[in-house]
Design an enzyme around this catalytic site. Structure first.
Site, PDB file in Angstrom:
ATOM      1  N   ARG A 237       0.802  -1.234   0.000  1.00 62.82           N
ATOM      2  CA  ARG A 237       0.000   0.000   0.000  1.00 62.82           C
ATOM      3  C   ARG A 237       0.830   1.277   0.000  1.00 62.82           C
ATOM      4  NH1 ARG A 237      -3.908  -1.869   4.844  1.00 62.82           N
ATOM      5  NH2 ARG A 237      -5.019  -3.516   3.720  1.00 62.82           N
TER       6      ARG A 237
ATOM      7  N   HIS B 278     -17.879  -1.949  10.337  1.00 61.76           N
ATOM      8  CA  HIS B 278     -17.062  -0.975  11.072  1.00 61.76           C
ATOM      9  C   HIS B 278     -17.819   0.351  11.151  1.00 61.76           C
ATOM     10  CE1 HIS B 278     -13.829  -3.737  10.977  1.00 61.76           C
ATOM     11  NE2 HIS B 278     -12.953  -3.102  10.232  1.00 61.76           N
TER      12      HIS B 278
ATOM     13  N   ARG C 249     -11.333  -1.928  18.778  1.00 61.17           N
ATOM     14  CA  ARG C 249     -12.040  -3.171  18.421  1.00 61.17           C
ATOM     15  C   ARG C 249     -13.251  -3.314  19.330  1.00 61.17           C
ATOM     16  NH1 ARG C 249     -11.042  -5.315  13.791  1.00 61.17           N
ATOM     17  NH2 ARG C 249      -8.817  -5.504  14.194  1.00 61.17           N
TER      18      ARG C 249
ATOM     19  N   GLY D  98     -12.745  -8.044  10.895  1.00 59.36           N
ATOM     20  CA  GLY D  98     -11.555  -7.377  10.357  1.00 59.36           C
ATOM     21  C   GLY D  98     -10.269  -8.088  10.737  1.00 59.36           C
TER      22      GLY D  98
ATOM     23  N   CYS E  10      -9.506  -1.495   5.666  1.00 59.83           N
ATOM     24  CA  CYS E  10     -10.969  -1.391   5.732  1.00 59.83           C
ATOM     25  C   CYS E  10     -11.446  -0.063   6.323  1.00 59.83           C
ATOM     26  CB  CYS E  10     -11.528  -2.558   6.539  1.00 59.83           C
ATOM     27  SG  CYS E  10     -10.553  -2.986   7.979  1.00 59.83           S
TER      28      CYS E  10
HETATM   29  N1  LIG Z   1     -11.223  -8.756   7.059  1.00 60.71           N
HETATM   30  C1  LIG Z   1     -11.149  -7.491   6.676  1.00 60.71           C
HETATM   31  O1  LIG Z   1     -12.011  -6.631   6.999  1.00 60.71           O
HETATM   32  C2  LIG Z   1     -10.012  -7.058   5.832  1.00 60.71           C
HETATM   33  C3  LIG Z   1     -10.048  -5.787   5.305  1.00 60.71           C
HETATM   34  C4  LIG Z   1      -9.015  -5.360   4.505  1.00 60.71           C
HETATM   35  C5  LIG Z   1      -7.969  -6.212   4.262  1.00 60.71           C
HETATM   36  N2  LIG Z   1      -7.931  -7.453   4.790  1.00 60.71           N
HETATM   37  C6  LIG Z   1      -6.797  -8.311   4.475  1.00 60.71           C
HETATM   38  O2  LIG Z   1      -7.219  -9.383   3.642  1.00 60.71           O
HETATM   39  C7  LIG Z   1      -6.402 -10.526   3.889  1.00 60.71           C
HETATM   40  C8  LIG Z   1      -7.293 -11.710   4.234  1.00 60.71           C
HETATM   41  O3  LIG Z   1      -8.043 -11.430   5.400  1.00 60.71           O
HETATM   42  P1  LIG Z   1      -9.223 -12.380   5.918  1.00 60.71           P
HETATM   43  O4  LIG Z   1      -9.937 -11.591   6.936  1.00 60.71           O
HETATM   44  O5  LIG Z   1      -9.998 -12.941   4.777  1.00 60.71           O
HETATM   45  O6  LIG Z   1      -8.379 -13.593   6.611  1.00 60.71           O
HETATM   46  P2  LIG Z   1      -8.847 -15.073   6.928  1.00 60.71           P
HETATM   47  O7  LIG Z   1     -10.329 -15.151   7.081  1.00 60.71           O
HETATM   48  O8  LIG Z   1      -8.011 -15.523   8.054  1.00 60.71           O
HETATM   49  O9  LIG Z   1      -8.459 -15.920   5.618  1.00 60.71           O
HETATM   50  C9  LIG Z   1      -7.124 -16.050   5.174  1.00 60.71           C
HETATM   51  C10 LIG Z   1      -7.103 -16.744   3.831  1.00 60.71           C
HETATM   52  O10 LIG Z   1      -5.734 -16.788   3.374  1.00 60.71           O
HETATM   53  C11 LIG Z   1      -5.366 -18.141   3.102  1.00 60.71           C
HETATM   54  N3  LIG Z   1      -3.933 -18.305   3.400  1.00 60.71           N
HETATM   55  C12 LIG Z   1      -3.256 -17.901   4.493  1.00 60.71           C
HETATM   56  N4  LIG Z   1      -1.948 -18.238   4.384  1.00 60.71           N
HETATM   57  C13 LIG Z   1      -1.802 -18.879   3.196  1.00 60.71           C
HETATM   58  C14 LIG Z   1      -0.706 -19.475   2.515  1.00 60.71           C
HETATM   59  N5  LIG Z   1       0.515 -19.479   3.021  1.00 60.71           N
HETATM   60  N6  LIG Z   1      -0.937 -20.034   1.300  1.00 60.71           N
HETATM   61  C15 LIG Z   1      -2.170 -20.048   0.778  1.00 60.71           C
HETATM   62  N7  LIG Z   1      -3.260 -19.481   1.379  1.00 60.71           N
HETATM   63  C16 LIG Z   1      -3.072 -18.921   2.564  1.00 60.71           C
HETATM   64  C17 LIG Z   1      -6.244 -18.967   4.011  1.00 60.71           C
HETATM   65  O11 LIG Z   1      -6.317 -20.268   3.491  1.00 60.71           O
HETATM   66  P3  LIG Z   1      -6.599 -21.516   4.492  1.00 60.71           P
HETATM   67  O12 LIG Z   1      -8.069 -21.462   4.822  1.00 60.71           O
HETATM   68  O13 LIG Z   1      -6.236 -22.687   3.629  1.00 60.71           O
HETATM   69  O14 LIG Z   1      -5.702 -21.322   5.677  1.00 60.71           O
HETATM   70  C18 LIG Z   1      -7.571 -18.198   3.871  1.00 60.71           C
HETATM   71  O15 LIG Z   1      -8.191 -18.522   2.638  1.00 60.71           O
HETATM   72  C19 LIG Z   1      -5.424 -10.103   4.982  1.00 60.71           C
HETATM   73  O16 LIG Z   1      -4.215  -9.631   4.391  1.00 60.71           O
HETATM   74  C20 LIG Z   1      -6.139  -8.967   5.661  1.00 60.71           C
HETATM   75  O17 LIG Z   1      -5.252  -8.092   6.317  1.00 60.71           O
HETATM   76  C21 LIG Z   1      -8.941  -7.912   5.562  1.00 60.71           C
END
Ligand SMILES: NC(=O)c1ccc[n+]([C@@H]2O[C@H](COP(=O)([O-])OP(=O)(O)OC[C@H]3O[C@@H](n4cnc5c(N)ncnc54)[C@H](OP(=O)(O)O)[C@@H]3O)[C@@H](O)[C@H]2O)c1
Length: 340
Positions: A99, A243, A236, A161, A130
Site C-alpha cells: 500500500r 465498522h 475493536r 476485520g 478497511c
Molecule cells: N477482514 C477485513 O475486513 C479485511 C479488510 C481489509 C484487508 N484485509 C486483508 O485481507 C487478507 C485476508 O483477510 P481475511 O480476513 O480474509 O483472513 P482469513 O479469514 O483468516 O483468511 C485467510 C485466507 O488466506 C489463506 N492463506 C493464508 N496463508 C496462506 C498461505 N501461506 N498459502 C495459501 N493461502 C493462505 C487462508 O487459506 P486456508 O483457509 O487454507 O488457511 C484463507 O483462505 C489479509 O491480508 C487482511 O489483512 C482484511
C-alpha cells in the site's frame, strides 16, 4: 469474451466475499479458480449458484490468467504476488504489503480512479485498509467542496476485520461467559473481546499510535490529498461485521451541515440516513451485506471555525475489502484490459 480470474485466499472471510460479489455484480468471468493453502485443498466454496473446489496456491501457475484478487496475509502475499505479477497476471492485493510503495497505486474507485494508470509499474494494485476505505469515500466529496484541513477519527471496528479465528473467538467467548468451566481465554486479541472494547488494533509504533491508526493517516494522504492531517484512535468492539467511525472534520472554507448532507446524498457509493429521531441513523448490523457506505449524524461542530461531525458505517468485508477489490477489477477491465 470475459476474464480469467484467480481468487487467492478463497476460504477466508474476504476471499469468500470476493466470490460472492463477483457473482452478484455479474463480473464478466470466462474462467475462475479458487486458491488457498494446501490444508484447504478440495474445500468447496460458492461462486453464485456454482461450487468451486479449492486448489493449492503453492503449485498454481498464473500464466495466462488476467487478474488475481489476493486476500491472504502479507507473508503469503510477499511470496506469491510477485510470481503472479511476473507471469502477466495483474494482482489486486488486500494485504498492507504494497500500500505504501510509491510505484504501486492504492485505489478506492469512487475517489482516485485515475491512479489505475500506474498499475503497469509492477502489475500490482493495492486495496486499502478497511477503516480507511469507508472514510475516504465520505471525505472526498466534502474535500472537493470545502478543502479538508484536519480529520479526527475514532473507529469502532468489528472482529471480522481480524480474520475468521477472531469471529470464532468472539462467538465462543460470548457463549462461554454463561457456562461455568467453559470460559475462553483471549487468543487472537490481547484482552477479552466479549462484552468489552479494546483500544488497540495492530502493533504499537514508536509514536504511541498503533499501526492501524498510522495506516488511516498514511492511506488517506495517498488516496485523497497529502495535505490532509489525520489523527485516529482505532478500537475493536464486540460486533461481528461492520465498522463504524465517528469523524470530526475541520475545513478551510465554511460548509453548512445541510449542504454537506446534499453533497453526500449525491456522492458515489454513499447512502445518507440522517433523521434526528429515534433510530434515524445506521448501525453496523444494518449495513451487513450492503455495498454502500452509510452516513448519519451529520452536524456542525461549533467548537471550531469550520467544523463538521458525522457517523460513518460500512460492511468491512465488502467496501473495506472484497467490494473495493472487485470495483478495482471492474475499473481495470473498463480502462485497461477492455474485455467483456
Ligand atoms: N477482514 C477485513 O475486513 C479485511 C479488510 C481489509 C484487508 N484485509 C486483508 O485481507 C487478507 C485476508 O483477510 P481475511 O480476513 O480474509 O483472513 P482469513 O479469514 O483468516 O483468511 C485467510 C485466507 O488466506 C489463506 N492463506 C493464508 N496463508 C496462506 C498461505 N501461506 N498459502 C495459501 N493461502 C493462505 C487462508 O487459506 P486456508 O483457509 O487454507 O488457511 C484463507 O483462505 C489479509 O491480508 C487482511 O489483512 C482484511
Amino acid at each position: 469474451m470475459g476474464y480469467k480470474v484467480v481468487v487467492v485466499g478463497a476460504t477466508g472471510n474476504v476471499g469468500r466475499e470476493m466470490l460472492n460479489i463477483l457473482a452478484e455484480r455479474e463480473f464478466p468471468v470466462d474462467e475462475i479458480v479458487a486458491l488457498a493453502s494446501r490444508k484447504s485443498l478440495g474445500t468447496e466454496v460458492s461462486f453464485g449458484d456454482k461450487t468451486l473446489t479449492t486448489k493449492d496456491l503453492d503449485t498454481f501457475d498464473f500464466t495466462g490468467w488476467d487478474m488475481a484478487l489476493f486476500a491472504v496475509g502479507s507473508e503469503a502475499t510477499k511470496k506469491y504476488a510477485p510470481k503472479a505479477a511476473e507471469a502477466g497476471c495483474v494482482v489486486i492485493d488486500n494485504s498492507s504489503l504494497y500500500r505504501y510503495d510509491p510505484d504501486i497505486p492504492l485505489i478506492v474507485p469512487e475517489v482516485n480512479p485515475d491512479a489505475i494508470e500506474m498499475y503497469s509499474n509492477k502489475n500490482i494494485i493495492a486495496n486499502p485498509n478497511c477503516s480507511t476505505a469507508q472514510m475516504v469515500v465520505a471525505l472526498k466529496p466534502l474535500h472537493d467542496r470545502a478543502k479538508i484541513k484536519r480529520v479526527v477519527v475514532s473507529t469502532y471496528q468489528s472482529v471480522s476485520g481480524s480474520g475468521k479465528d477472531a469471529i470464532d473467538e468472539l462467538w465462543n467467548q460470548t457463549k462461554g461467559m454463561y457456562v461455568p468451566g467453559q470460559e475462553v481465554a483471549p487468543s487472537v486479541y490481547p484482552k477479552q473481546i466479549a462484552f468489552n472494547v479494546i483500544p488497540h488494533i495492530d502493533v504499537f509504533m514508536d509514536s504511541g499510535d498503533t499501526k492501524e491508526e498510522w495506516k488511516m493517516i498514511a492511506e488517506t494522504k495517498k488516496i485523497v490529498d497529502p495535505s490532509i492531517k489525520v489523527t485516529a484512535t482505532c478500537v475493536r468492539v464486540p460486533v461481528f461485521v461492520g465498522h463504524s467511525e465517528s469523524i470530526n472534520i475541520e475545513f478551510e472554507d465554511f460548509l453548512d451541515e445541510d449542504e454537506a448532507r446534499e453533497i453526500l446524498r449525491t456522492a458515489p457509493g454513499i447512502l445518507v440516513v440522517d433523521k434526528r429521531e429515534d433510530g434515524g441513523y445506521v448501525t453496523p448490523v444494518e449495513c451487513v451485506g450492503d455495498f454502500a457506505t452509510f452516513i448519519s449524524r451529520i452536524r456542525q461542530d461549533v467548537t471550531i471555525e469550520n467544523g463538521l461531525n458525522l457517523w460513518c458505517v460500512s460492511d468491512n468485508l465488502r467496501k473495506g475489502a472484497a467490494l473495493n477489490a472487485v470495483q478495482i477489477a471492474e475499473l481495470l477491465g473498463r480502462r485497461v484490459l477492455k474485455k467483456g
